[in-house]
Design a protein around this motif. Sequence first.
Motif, PDB file in Angstrom:
ATOM      1  N   UNK A 119       2.390 -14.214 -19.394  1.00 18.10           N
ATOM      2  CA  UNK A 119       1.261 -15.150 -19.449  1.00 18.10           C
ATOM      3  C   UNK A 119       1.729 -16.551 -19.863  1.00 18.10           C
ATOM      4  N   UNK A 120       2.656 -16.576 -20.834  1.00 20.11           N
ATOM      5  CA  UNK A 120       3.079 -17.840 -21.436  1.00 20.11           C
ATOM      6  C   UNK A 120       4.604 -17.952 -21.431  1.00 20.11           C
ATOM      7  N   UNK A 121       5.217 -17.939 -20.234  1.00 26.61           N
ATOM      8  CA  UNK A 121       6.687 -17.948 -20.194  1.00 26.61           C
ATOM      9  C   UNK A 121       7.245 -19.273 -20.711  1.00 26.61           C
ATOM     10  N   UNK A 122       8.457 -19.234 -21.256  1.00 26.59           N
ATOM     11  CA  UNK A 122       9.168 -20.495 -21.481  1.00 26.59           C
ATOM     12  C   UNK A 122       9.530 -21.031 -20.105  1.00 26.59           C
ATOM     13  N   UNK A 123       9.789 -22.326 -20.022  1.00 24.83           N
ATOM     14  CA  UNK A 123      10.037 -22.865 -18.683  1.00 24.83           C
ATOM     15  C   UNK A 123      11.269 -22.202 -18.086  1.00 24.83           C
ATOM     16  N   UNK A 124      11.131 -21.726 -16.869  1.00 24.68           N
ATOM     17  CA  UNK A 124      12.239 -21.068 -16.176  1.00 24.68           C
ATOM     18  C   UNK A 124      12.482 -19.637 -16.599  1.00 24.68           C
ATOM     19  N   UNK A 125      11.664 -19.101 -17.510  1.00 20.16           N
ATOM     20  CA  UNK A 125      11.897 -17.733 -17.985  1.00 20.16           C
ATOM     21  C   UNK A 125      11.634 -16.715 -16.883  1.00 20.16           C
ATOM     22  N   UNK A 126      12.635 -15.845 -16.649  1.00 19.38           N
ATOM     23  CA  UNK A 126      12.514 -14.837 -15.596  1.00 19.38           C
ATOM     24  C   UNK A 126      12.393 -13.448 -16.194  1.00 19.38           C
ATOM     25  N   UNK A 127      11.844 -12.527 -15.437  1.00 15.37           N
ATOM     26  CA  UNK A 127      11.831 -11.140 -15.890  1.00 15.37           C
ATOM     27  C   UNK A 127      12.549 -10.261 -14.865  1.00 15.37           C
ATOM     28  N   UNK A 128      12.792  -9.040 -15.306  1.00 16.87           N
ATOM     29  CA  UNK A 128      13.314  -8.025 -14.386  1.00 16.87           C
ATOM     30  C   UNK A 128      12.145  -7.473 -13.564  1.00 16.87           C
ATOM     31  N   UNK A 129      11.028  -7.257 -14.235  1.00 14.89           N
ATOM     32  CA  UNK A 129       9.850  -6.684 -13.583  1.00 14.89           C
ATOM     33  C   UNK A 129       9.956  -5.176 -13.479  1.00 14.89           C
ATOM     34  N   UNK A 130       8.940  -4.556 -12.911  1.00 11.64           N
ATOM     35  CA  UNK A 130       8.946  -3.100 -12.761  1.00 11.64           C
ATOM     36  C   UNK A 130       7.625  -2.499 -13.196  1.00 11.64           C
ATOM     37  N   UNK A 131       6.934  -3.195 -14.104  1.00 12.69           N
ATOM     38  CA  UNK A 131       5.623  -2.705 -14.529  1.00 12.69           C
ATOM     39  C   UNK A 131       4.582  -3.771 -14.182  1.00 12.69           C
ATOM     40  N   UNK A 132       3.554  -3.306 -13.482  1.00 13.29           N
ATOM     41  CA  UNK A 132       2.483  -4.203 -13.043  1.00 13.29           C
ATOM     42  C   UNK A 132       1.587  -4.517 -14.248  1.00 13.29           C
ATOM     43  N   UNK A 133       2.053  -5.483 -15.048  1.00 12.93           N
ATOM     44  CA  UNK A 133       1.300  -5.878 -16.243  1.00 12.93           C
ATOM     45  C   UNK A 133       1.597  -7.347 -16.547  1.00 12.93           C
ATOM     46  N   UNK A 134       0.662  -7.933 -17.281  1.00  6.70           N
ATOM     47  CA  UNK A 134       0.859  -9.308 -17.757  1.00  6.70           C
ATOM     48  C   UNK A 134       0.987  -9.231 -19.271  1.00  6.70           C
ATOM     49  N   UNK A 135       2.094  -9.772 -19.811  1.00  8.15           N
ATOM     50  CA  UNK A 135       2.287  -9.734 -21.264  1.00  8.15           C
ATOM     51  C   UNK A 135       2.132 -11.130 -21.859  1.00  8.15           C
ATOM     52  N   UNK A 136       1.711 -11.130 -23.119  1.00  5.84           N
ATOM     53  CA  UNK A 136       1.627 -12.371 -23.886  1.00  5.84           C
ATOM     54  C   UNK A 136       2.701 -12.313 -24.966  1.00  5.84           C
ATOM     55  N   UNK A 137       3.623 -13.270 -24.952  1.00  9.92           N
ATOM     56  CA  UNK A 137       4.717 -13.289 -25.932  1.00  9.92           C
ATOM     57  C   UNK A 137       4.171 -13.637 -27.318  1.00  9.92           C
ATOM     58  N   UNK A 138       4.844 -13.139 -28.358  1.00 13.88           N
ATOM     59  CA  UNK A 138       4.501 -13.475 -29.759  1.00 13.88           C
ATOM     60  C   UNK A 138       2.997 -13.349 -30.006  1.00 13.88           C
ATOM     61  N   UNK A 139       2.382 -12.348 -29.389  1.00 13.52           N
ATOM     62  CA  UNK A 139       0.920 -12.331 -29.299  1.00 13.52           C
ATOM     63  C   UNK A 139       0.234 -12.077 -30.631  1.00 13.52           C
ATOM     64  N   UNK A 140       0.878 -11.331 -31.515  1.00 13.26           N
ATOM     65  CA  UNK A 140       0.185 -10.980 -32.757  1.00 13.26           C
ATOM     66  C   UNK A 140       0.138 -12.159 -33.735  1.00 13.26           C
ATOM     67  N   UNK A 141       0.840 -13.242 -33.403  1.00  9.09           N
ATOM     68  CA  UNK A 141       0.595 -14.498 -34.104  1.00  9.09           C
ATOM     69  C   UNK A 141       1.408 -14.727 -35.356  1.00  9.09           C
TER      70      UNK A 141
END
Length: 202
Positions: free
Chosen positions: A93-115
């Motif tokens: 949801x909130x990638x750092x600029x240019x941040x890539x993933x491997x992928x494999x799971x159809x989901x959207x994650x929020x980094x550092x979400x618990x605050x």
Amino acid sequence: MSDTPVIGVLALQGDVREHLVALAAAGAAARAVRRPEELAEVDGLVLPGGESTTISKLAGLFGVLEPLRARVREGLPVYGTCAGMILLADKILDPRSGQETVGGIDMIVRRNAFGRQNESFEAAVDVRGVGGGPVEGVFIRAPWVESVGAAAEVLAEHDGHVVAVRQGNALATSFHPELTGDHRVHRLFADTVRANRAARSL
Ligand SMILES: NC(=O)CC[C@H](N)C(=O)O
């Protein structure tokens, strides 16, 4: 063929050693993986916690990112904890600029979400498919799963947020079972790897 699955831990950055110990305790032959040749030899792979941007950058530099994407697409069993969960997400949801993933799971994650108020905490988490009561969830600047696609199965929630997901042979948790001495989640993953290996050798 021996019944002992060979499970690698992507060893570019993060808590590699703890996963190696947990995997060995779960009955796997565990080894560090950094290079494509090493990746080719494992029956399953753990993507550890750490810093997801650093891990994906190093994976690119070591030439292991593309081969890993290809093997995950082919059904290689993978298990990502925390930063590793972020790496397995099809979308951040909130990638750092240019941040890539491997992928494999159809989901959207929020980094550092618990605050920031709650950067690090522990909570009992019920994980579907893991018998014997809740596991101790250690959350460290953890992501949560904002939404999952139809193919992904939610295995656990905490405070109304999805913190464990499985899709096919890919498993991801926001928390770090490798830090607790309770190896049930690693055993669940090792069972997936063993079953996948048996199916492929028929
Ligand atoms: N403990 C962890 O793995 C933290 C993950 C980290 N916040 C990231 O974005 O990669």
